[in-house]
Design an enzyme around this catalytic site. Structure first.
Site, PDB file in Angstrom:
ATOM      1  N   ASP A 108      26.226  -4.428   7.181  1.00  0.00           N
ATOM      2  CA  ASP A 108      26.076  -5.784   7.703  1.00  0.00           C
ATOM      3  C   ASP A 108      24.621  -6.048   8.096  1.00  0.00           C
ATOM      4  O   ASP A 108      23.852  -5.114   8.327  1.00  0.00           O
ATOM      5  CB  ASP A 108      26.946  -5.975   8.958  1.00  0.00           C
ATOM      6  CG  ASP A 108      28.428  -5.859   8.643  1.00  0.00           C
ATOM      7  OD1 ASP A 108      28.803  -6.069   7.482  1.00  0.00           O
ATOM      8  OD2 ASP A 108      29.188  -5.540   9.583  1.00  0.00           O
TER       9      ASP A 108
HETATM   10  N1  URA Z   1      31.551  -1.354   9.240  1.00  0.00           N
HETATM   11  C1  URA Z   1      31.109  -2.516   9.753  1.00  0.00           C
HETATM   12  O1  URA Z   1      31.809  -3.184  10.480  1.00  0.00           O
HETATM   13  N2  URA Z   1      29.876  -2.923   9.418  1.00  0.00           N
HETATM   14  C2  URA Z   1      29.048  -2.223   8.622  1.00  0.00           C
HETATM   15  O2  URA Z   1      27.917  -2.639   8.381  1.00  0.00           O
HETATM   16  C3  URA Z   1      29.512  -1.013   8.114  1.00  0.00           C
HETATM   17  C4  URA Z   1      30.778  -0.597   8.431  1.00  0.00           C
END
Ligand code: URA
Length: 230
Positions: free
Chosen positions: A105
């Site tokens: 993310d």
């Molecule tokens: N899980 C999440 O919620 N975000 C990420 O970036 C990776 C795994």
């Protein structure tokens, strides 16, 4: 060493495996001057002469890089408005030939693998591979023993999907290491939401056997295929 015609062309990076199979079937590939429609025909580097749409493709050098992603960049190679991880790749890397394996993310930090090796990328991202990924997670609220048991046995996400068993290593009341083998959208955040907590900081610290050891935030380093155990 002999290899299938299809794999030969995959290693040249002419196009995707699916398109290669189609092109071979369509008679767009020749082996030593004759059209070859069987993608399983065995050929050899530097011995057989292969053409694809009339041109002789060359073996593409496959590249592998680990990035220590920082917050604020989306996992994409380009975007009209948002900053992308491509901006963190140094100039010496050919941005047109590599792509990230999986995604983090925008606000997640940590290990992101980039490669021009489509086969490896596909294999590592495939759910059946059960690639372990460990995240360092900081939480809004204290985590209980019961929460840890729930996370480890599987929790129902807001999508109604129940997560596979995971491993939790307790660090403190508001921080854990969470190791999962799947990578659903926002998986870690959703798993913690399922136990009525909230992720306030997230960093991926391992991906399979790869780690961030010795790396600084924002750094990118080249590794070799042999460094990746798969
Ligand atoms: N899980 C999440 O919620 N975000 C990420 O970036 C990776 C795994």
């Amino acid at each position: 060493m002999k290899l299938r015609l299809e794999k030969y062309l995959v290693e040249c990076g002419v196009c995707s495996r699916r398109k290669i199979k189609k092109a071979i079937a369509e008679g767009r590939v020749t082996v030593n001057g004759a059209i070859e429609v069987n993608d399983a025909t065995e050929v050899e580097w530097n011995i057989d002469i292969i053409t694809f749409d009339g041109l002789i493709p060359e073996k593409k050098e496959l590249k592998y890089y680990i990035m220590y992603k920082t917050s604020g960049y989306i996992t994409a190679m380009w975007d009209d408005n948002k900053k992308t991880v491509a901006e963190l790749l140094p100039d010496y890397i050919n941005k047109n030939s590599v792509a990230p394996v999986g995604r983090l993310d925008k606000d997640t930090e940590g290990l992101l693998l980039f490669t021009s090796d489509g086969d490896l990328s596909h294999a590592m991202a495939h759910p059946d591979r059960n690639m372990e990924k460990t995240y360092y997670v900081e939480l809004d609220k204290d985590i209980s023993k019961d929460d840890i048991i729930s996370l480890e046995s599987g929790v129902k996400l807001d999508t109604d999907y129940t997560s596979l068993p995971s491993k939790v290593e307790y660090i403190s009341s508001k921080s854990i290491y969470l190791t999962i083998t799947e990578g659903k959208y926002h998986q870690v955040k959703k798993m913690l939401k399922a136990v009525k907590n909230k992720v306030v900081y997230l960093k991926r610290v391992t991906f399979g056997n790869l780690t961030l050891e010795g790396m600084l935030p924002g750094e990118v380093k080249e590794i070799s295929r042999e460094d990746i155990e798969i």
